[in-house]
Design a protein around this motif. Structure first.
Motif, PDB file in Angstrom:
ATOM      1  N   GLY A 302      53.028  11.530  45.272  1.00 47.53           N
ATOM      2  CA  GLY A 302      54.176  12.293  45.748  1.00 47.53           C
ATOM      3  C   GLY A 302      54.982  11.559  46.796  1.00 47.53           C
ATOM      4  N   ASN A 303      54.745  10.275  46.973  1.00 50.88           N
ATOM      5  CA  ASN A 303      55.548   9.518  47.926  1.00 50.88           C
ATOM      6  C   ASN A 303      56.576   8.644  47.233  1.00 50.88           C
ATOM      7  OD1 ASN A 303      54.886   9.764  50.956  1.00 50.88           O
ATOM      8  ND2 ASN A 303      52.912   9.956  49.943  1.00 50.88           N
ATOM      9  N   GLY A 304      56.870   8.945  45.987  1.00 51.44           N
ATOM     10  CA  GLY A 304      57.947   8.253  45.300  1.00 51.44           C
ATOM     11  C   GLY A 304      57.478   7.255  44.250  1.00 51.44           C
ATOM     12  N   GLN A 305      56.159   7.144  44.051  1.00 48.59           N
ATOM     13  CA  GLN A 305      55.698   6.183  43.045  1.00 48.59           C
ATOM     14  C   GLN A 305      56.159   6.589  41.650  1.00 48.59           C
ATOM     15  OE1 GLN A 305      53.855   7.891  45.231  1.00 48.59           O
ATOM     16  NE2 GLN A 305      51.964   6.846  45.735  1.00 48.59           N
ATOM     17  N   MET A 306      56.031   7.909  41.376  1.00 45.07           N
ATOM     18  CA  MET A 306      56.415   8.389  40.056  1.00 45.07           C
ATOM     19  C   MET A 306      57.902   8.143  39.812  1.00 45.07           C
ATOM     20  SD  MET A 306      55.930  12.221  38.750  1.00 45.07           S
ATOM     21  CE  MET A 306      54.175  12.403  38.866  1.00 45.07           C
ATOM     22  N   GLU A 307      58.698   8.363  40.859  1.00 44.32           N
ATOM     23  CA  GLU A 307      60.136   8.150  40.730  1.00 44.32           C
ATOM     24  C   GLU A 307      60.447   6.673  40.524  1.00 44.32           C
ATOM     25  OE1 GLU A 307      58.714  10.145  42.892  1.00 44.32           O
ATOM     26  OE2 GLU A 307      59.738  12.074  42.899  1.00 44.32           O
ATOM     27  N   LEU A 308      59.718   5.802  41.207  1.00 42.95           N
ATOM     28  CA  LEU A 308      59.936   4.366  41.016  1.00 42.95           C
ATOM     29  C   LEU A 308      59.640   3.974  39.577  1.00 42.95           C
ATOM     30  CD1 LEU A 308      60.485   1.496  41.943  1.00 42.95           C
ATOM     31  CD2 LEU A 308      58.170   1.381  42.873  1.00 42.95           C
ATOM     32  N   MET A 309      58.556   4.527  39.060  1.00 47.56           N
ATOM     33  CA  MET A 309      58.195   4.282  37.660  1.00 47.56           C
ATOM     34  C   MET A 309      59.333   4.748  36.745  1.00 47.56           C
ATOM     35  SD  MET A 309      55.264   3.433  35.994  1.00 47.56           S
ATOM     36  CE  MET A 309      54.830   3.357  34.263  1.00 47.56           C
ATOM     37  N   GLU A 310      59.853   5.929  37.009  1.00 47.88           N
ATOM     38  CA  GLU A 310      60.925   6.459  36.159  1.00 47.88           C
ATOM     39  C   GLU A 310      62.190   5.609  36.271  1.00 47.88           C
ATOM     40  OE1 GLU A 310      59.693  11.192  36.220  1.00 47.88           O
ATOM     41  OE2 GLU A 310      61.173  10.464  37.629  1.00 47.88           O
ATOM     42  N   ILE A 311      62.471   5.126  37.471  1.00 47.63           N
ATOM     43  CA  ILE A 311      63.658   4.284  37.654  1.00 47.63           C
ATOM     44  C   ILE A 311      63.502   3.004  36.829  1.00 47.63           C
ATOM     45  CG2 ILE A 311      64.857   2.815  39.327  1.00 47.63           C
ATOM     46  CD1 ILE A 311      64.288   5.094  41.398  1.00 47.63           C
ATOM     47  N   LEU A 312      62.325   2.396  36.893  1.00 53.26           N
ATOM     48  CA  LEU A 312      62.109   1.149  36.150  1.00 53.26           C
ATOM     49  C   LEU A 312      62.172   1.383  34.648  1.00 53.26           C
ATOM     50  CD1 LEU A 312      59.215  -0.425  38.233  1.00 53.26           C
ATOM     51  CD2 LEU A 312      61.581  -1.201  38.123  1.00 53.26           C
ATOM     52  N   ASN A 313      61.803   2.597  34.193  1.00 58.20           N
ATOM     53  CA  ASN A 313      61.786   2.866  32.764  1.00 58.20           C
ATOM     54  C   ASN A 313      63.075   3.502  32.261  1.00 58.20           C
ATOM     55  OD1 ASN A 313      59.202   1.911  32.551  1.00 58.20           O
ATOM     56  ND2 ASN A 313      58.301   3.904  33.006  1.00 58.20           N
ATOM     57  N   GLY A 314      64.087   3.573  33.113  1.00 56.11           N
ATOM     58  CA  GLY A 314      65.349   4.142  32.675  1.00 56.11           C
ATOM     59  C   GLY A 314      65.310   5.646  32.515  1.00 56.11           C
ATOM     60  N   GLN A 315      64.314   6.313  33.114  1.00 57.33           N
ATOM     61  CA  GLN A 315      64.229   7.765  32.972  1.00 57.33           C
ATOM     62  C   GLN A 315      64.862   8.486  34.158  1.00 57.33           C
ATOM     63  OE1 GLN A 315      59.930   7.315  32.529  1.00 57.33           O
ATOM     64  NE2 GLN A 315      60.053   8.614  30.734  1.00 57.33           N
ATOM     65  N   ARG A 316      65.222   7.736  35.196  1.00 53.28           N
ATOM     66  CA  ARG A 316      65.814   8.359  36.375  1.00 53.28           C
ATOM     67  C   ARG A 316      67.010   7.529  36.794  1.00 53.28           C
ATOM     68  NH1 ARG A 316      64.555  11.990  40.210  1.00 53.28           N
ATOM     69  NH2 ARG A 316      62.736  12.515  38.990  1.00 53.28           N
ATOM     70  N   LYS A 317      68.115   8.207  37.060  1.00 52.29           N
ATOM     71  CA  LYS A 317      69.332   7.492  37.453  1.00 52.29           C
ATOM     72  C   LYS A 317      69.239   7.069  38.904  1.00 52.29           C
ATOM     73  CE  LYS A 317      72.734   9.184  34.224  1.00 52.29           C
ATOM     74  NZ  LYS A 317      72.340  10.472  33.658  1.00 52.29           N
ATOM     75  N   TYR A 318      69.856   5.977  39.234  1.00 54.18           N
ATOM     76  CA  TYR A 318      69.949   5.601  40.639  1.00 54.18           C
ATOM     77  C   TYR A 318      71.401   5.342  40.981  1.00 54.18           C
ATOM     78  CZ  TYR A 318      69.372   1.028  38.340  1.00 54.18           C
ATOM     79  OH  TYR A 318      69.472  -0.042  37.511  1.00 54.18           O
ATOM     80  N   SER A 319      71.732   5.664  42.253  1.00 55.56           N
ATOM     81  CA  SER A 319      73.142   5.622  42.629  1.00 55.56           C
ATOM     82  C   SER A 319      73.569   4.238  43.082  1.00 55.56           C
ATOM     83  CB  SER A 319      73.410   6.642  43.729  1.00 55.56           C
ATOM     84  OG  SER A 319      72.533   6.409  44.807  1.00 55.56           O
ATOM     85  N   GLU A 320      72.636   3.469  43.596  1.00 56.21           N
ATOM     86  CA  GLU A 320      72.995   2.134  44.079  1.00 56.21           C
ATOM     87  C   GLU A 320      71.887   1.177  43.710  1.00 56.21           C
ATOM     88  OE1 GLU A 320      73.818   1.741  48.310  1.00 56.21           O
ATOM     89  OE2 GLU A 320      74.412   3.849  48.281  1.00 56.21           O
ATOM     90  N   GLY A 321      72.191  -0.112  43.858  1.00 61.23           N
ATOM     91  CA  GLY A 321      71.153  -1.110  43.710  1.00 61.23           C
ATOM     92  C   GLY A 321      71.074  -1.674  42.311  1.00 61.23           C
ATOM     93  N   SER A 322      70.142  -2.590  42.113  1.00 61.38           N
ATOM     94  CA  SER A 322      70.065  -3.235  40.814  1.00 61.38           C
ATOM     95  C   SER A 322      68.629  -3.610  40.481  1.00 61.38           C
ATOM     96  CB  SER A 322      70.935  -4.498  40.819  1.00 61.38           C
ATOM     97  OG  SER A 322      70.393  -5.412  41.741  1.00 61.38           O
ATOM     98  N   ILE A 323      68.371  -3.689  39.194  1.00 68.52           N
ATOM     99  CA  ILE A 323      67.079  -4.142  38.702  1.00 68.52           C
ATOM    100  C   ILE A 323      67.365  -5.329  37.799  1.00 68.52           C
ATOM    101  CG2 ILE A 323      65.068  -3.568  37.298  1.00 68.52           C
ATOM    102  CD1 ILE A 323      65.649  -0.619  37.973  1.00 68.52           C
TER     103      ILE A 323
END
Lengths: 511, 367
Positions: A302-323
């Motif tokens: 619950g400290n954002g690991q799941m969200e990081l995983m989703e960001i890397l897998n294209g399942q969560r949008k991000y407003s800034e930054g790049s991969i």
């Protein structure tokens, strides 16, 4: 029952004596004795899976302890079910709200009573509620629908509800996880005052040292189902609590690793996104993973690991930054993942990486059903080839299945994970993103899966490993990063890791 | 010990042809059993209202399948049902429950009528394919929009498709009573009647229009698409578990919009054939409930496009018999709808049995 021996308005003290809980061969709680004195605020610390939830479920009658007793006000009691726990004044506030959002606070309170009449005389009830609230040190608006209240107000209402129902011992299960820090301080301050006034005793499950040191009187620490320490909070430093929580000694590092990190594969920079609850932000300033290294992301869930995983897998949008991967921008499309050789092992593979009502062969074929051997895409699928390749992989990865045509959901957890590994680790793998790969698996499957991850690393894959199991991180990683409150809070080389330091950052104790 | 059991490898008797057949039979046996249960329950209903179930089912057989004439009647009624069922089954493979196929049918019919009015003097070879394209396009846009709203905005597709069906019917009424109205159609506002050469005729040697052939081709096409192509495979992944599809980098949004639009196109085509082969003009008669019967057919066929063919013919036969039942047994013609309702409830209940019955799981036999 001993309910009649408890005076209605006083805090209840409880004690677990040698509580042991076994699920099959697995010992979730081993001889845990905890004493919560009347009117005290007791914190229960521990990593994910340390046994905290199991302990409180035993107290509340959701589970029946294999061994051990529960004492309430120094009398031994049997709690066959949660109803019996409620009857003697034990109550629980859950991590997530249990109020009916469309009803008002007053309605929520009245209907939660076991003896709520079939026809409610609202005028009488409102008077009674007003009298009750006058005796309470804090108020909540009674006439607004609960959904219009802020999270902190809802949590206060949950606590009021317990008091209204006559509960005098409260278990708070991570009560602040959905609150802002200011709300958390307010709610916990009120709870502490109620304890001081002798109205209730509290056992609070928490991961956050700050809350424990600020509000709790005493603390008990669980690790792997064993009570490893505790005492008065004023006598303990956060360092001592951290080392109790994560264990003082390093687990043996996997010794099979060969080679050293090569060039940069994954590069994440300046990512800003909103977390699952929509309340907090995820901010990843810089995260690089090189070929031939395992970077472990440690942290309480619950400290954002799941969200990081989703960001890397294209399942969560991000407003800034790049991969970017190997210098090329990456947005997790199928073509990109194939060309850049990115593979993913999400947690709970049956839920996140498989289709339960497709066969083992089809599930293993997810990566190659649309490509020919030469690499060009194919329009017509070839079921025979899918089966043949699956048959090879099933035997190479020792997936135990009665048939290739069995549904993947009929396999055991370890074999589902083996099947997913077979799919994801076959072919060229330059980047492997993993989340909790061994959660819920038995010992032999765990060893095998970890050695496959090490093998991938040794053959040059960059591995990003997110795990709530710190031992797993310590065993497998070359570099360790602690994630806390959506940020990468701390980084260290695994060979020089200081577990106490890692534990402190995991518990949100910055700088 | 674990290593030992791992070593004696897995693939055993349970992969033989028998167990394969058993596994597959689940999807056939359960719906047939549900169909029979539904008919049984409906028989009780008939007994309660004092009618003979045996006579009822005999009449269905006679009127639906008893003679060459009744077969032709049945097949003509099946044609739109085949296409309407695909409008449910294709989105269902992606996990979407679309119940508003009626909207695609109606708009497909209106587009056909409008197209035919414009192309009145064009040769059939040009005009009929254009009418088909117009009907299919209207349906595709309508149901594709439902899929897009679902994927990009999270709108519940079941409710939105149903509401959009009502909107479609209102649009049709608006058009046939307004700009598209044939001034000569007095009692029943319609578009201009189709020119004789634009009417779709019968299949060679039968009194059944070409819509039947189109429906069967569409079913076979859909089956091949789902079972034999990588798009279909991707759709099955996305329909089974969206998260797994995302992890695999599959274009979930495109798949959802594509499959809903294709389903809608078939619905529109059903409307096109109703107008060009049966009604001869677009009017309120094309909103005859084919879209709703299509839901029942798709569920009975377990969303399998090939299974839709026999099921649609069965339901076509039942609908064909309603007139005779009404006359012979003195039952209202809605009785057939009551029977469909009983069958549908039985089918919905039967959905809960999949994967639960050990007899269909060869892996579980030995334990």
């Amino acid at each position: 029952m001993t309910g009649d021996k408890v005076k209605a308005d006083d805090a209840i003290g409880i004690e677990t004596v040698g509580m042991t809980m076994q699920f099959g061969n697995f010992t979730a709680l081993d001889d845990v004795s905890i004493k919560v004195k009347p009117g005290s605020f007791h914190a229960l610390l521990g990593e994910n899976g340390a046994g905290k939830s199991t302990l409180v479920k035993c107290i509340m009658g959701f589970y029946h302890a294999t061994k051990g007793q529960l004492m309430v006000n120094n009398h031994e009691v049997e709690i066959p079910d949660p109803r019996a726990a409620h009857a003697i004044g034990l109550g629980m506030v859950y991590q997530h709200f249990t109020l009916v959002p469309s009803l008002t606070a007053a309605e929520n309170l009245v209907i939660s009573r076991d003896d709520a009449p079939a026809i409610i005389d609202w005028r009488k009830e409102r008077e009674a509620l007003a009298d009750f609230l006058n005796t309470m040190p804090f108020k909540v608006p009674l006439d607004q629908p609960v959904m219009s209240l802020a999270a902190g107000e809802k949590q206060k209402l949950e606590i009021l509800k317990q008091l209204y129902l006559g509960r005098r011992f409260l278990i708070l299960d991570e009560p602040t996880s959905v609150l802002t820090p200011a709300e958390a301080d307010e709610v916990l301050g009120l709870v502490r005052n109620l304890c001081k006034a002798g109205k209730i005793s509290v056992l609070m499950i928490s991961h956050k040292f700050r809350e424990v040191t600020m509000f709790a009187d005493e603390v008990s620490v669980l690790r792997r189902g064993v009570m490893v320490g505790g005492g008065k909070v004023s006598d303990l430093s956060t360092d001592q609590m951290a080392s109790m929580m994560v264990g003082a000694d390093l687990p043996e590092r996997n010794s099979d690793r060969t080679g050293s990190p090569g060039h940069k594969i994954l590069s994440v920079s300046g990512i800003r996104a909103i977390d699952r609850s929509g309340l907090k932000s995820i901010e990843i300033d810089k995260l690089d993973v090189c070929a031939g290294e395992i970077v472990g992301i440690a942290g309480i869930s619950g400290n954002g690991q799941m969200e990081l995983m989703e960001i890397l897998n294209g399942q969560r949008k991000y407003s800034e930054g790049s991969i970017s991967i190997k210098g090329l921008s990456y947005s997790a499309t199928r073509t990109e993942a194939r060309e850049l050789c990115v593979r993913v092992l999400p947690e709970e593979p049956l839920r996140n990486a498989c289709v339960a009502n497709m066969t083992v062969a089809e599930n293993i074929g997810f990566r190659y059903f649309d490509v020919k051997n030469g690499g060009s895409t194919r329009f017509w699928i070839n079921n025979r080839e899918i089966r043949n390749r699956a048959a090879d992989l099933v035997s190479a990865f020792k997936v135990k299945t009665t048939s290739l045509d069995s549904l993947i959901s009929s396999l055991s957890g370890g074999n589902v994970q083996r099947a997913v590994l077979a799919r994801e680790l076959t072919g060229q793998v330059d980047l492997l993103v993993i989340s909790n790969p061994c959660f819920g698996l038995d010992f032999s499957a765990v060893a095998e899966i970890r050695s496959r991850i090490i093998t991938a690393r040794n053959s040059g894959s960059a591995v990003l490993l997110m795990s709530e199991d710190l031992d797993e991180i310590l065993e497998l990683s070359d570099r360790i990063i602690v994630m806390s409150e959506g940020r990468l809070a701390y980084e260290t080389l695994a060979a020089q890791a200081d577990v106490g330091e890692i534990g402190r950052y995991m518990a949100g104790h910055h700088a | 010990m674990a290593e030992q059991s791992l070593a004696q490898l897995p693939i055993t008797a349970a992969s033989g042809p028998l167990s394969k057949a058993v596994r597959r039979s689940e999807g056939v046996v359960i719906p047939i059993a549900a169909l029979l249960c539904g008919l049984l329950a409906f028989s009780l209903f008939l007994l309660v209202v004092g009618k003979s179930p045996i006579e009822f089912y005999q009449l269905i057989y006679k009127a639906g399948f008893g003679t060459a004439f009744s077969w032709q009647n049945t097949l003509s009624r099946s044609a739109p049902l085949l296409l309407a069922a695909l409008c449910v089954a294709l989105p269902a493979r992606l996990g979407l429950v679309i119940i508003g196929g009626e909207g695609a049918i109606v708009l497909g019919g209106v587009a056909t009528g409008a197209c035919a009015s414009l192309l009145m003097n064009a040769p059939a070879l040009l005009a009929i394919p254009t009418m088909m394209a117009a009907g299919a396009l209207a349906g595709a846009v309508w149901i594709g929009a439902v899929g897009a709203m679902r994927h990009y905005r999270g709108v519940n597709e079941t409710i939105s498709s149903l509401l959009m069906a009502y909107i479609a019917i209102a649009i049709m009424n608006q058009l046939v009573e307004g700009p598209l109205r044939d001034p000569a159609s007095l009692n029943k506002p319609s578009t201009l009647p189709l020119a004789e050469h634009l009417r779709v005729g019968s299949l060679p040697g039968m009194d059944v229009h070409w819509g039947l052939a189109a429906g069967i081709i569409a079913c076979v096409f859909s089956w091949i698409l789902i079972e034999k192509t990588s798009w279909g495979f991707a759709a099955r992944i996305a329909g089974g578990n969206v998260r797994a599809a995302q992890i695999q980098g599959l274009p979930v949004g495109k798949l959802i919009v594509g499959f809903t639009a294709l389903g809608g196109a078939f619905g529109g085509l059903a409307g096109m054939f109703e107008v060009s082969a049966v009604q001869g003009a677009a009017n309120a008669s094309i909103a005859a409930g084919f879209g709703y019967t299509g839901i029942l057919i798709a569920f009975l066929a377990r969303q399998n496009p090939l299974a839709i063919i026999p099921v649609a013919i069965l339901l076509g036969g039942i609908e064909a018999s309603s007139g005779l039942i009404q006359r012979r047994m003195d039952l209202p013609d809605a009785t057939v709808l009551v029977m469909q309702g009983f069958i549908f409830i039985a089918i919905l209940i039967s959905e809960t049995f999949y994967g639960k019955l050990r007899i269909f799981d060869p892996d579980g036999w030995r334990s």
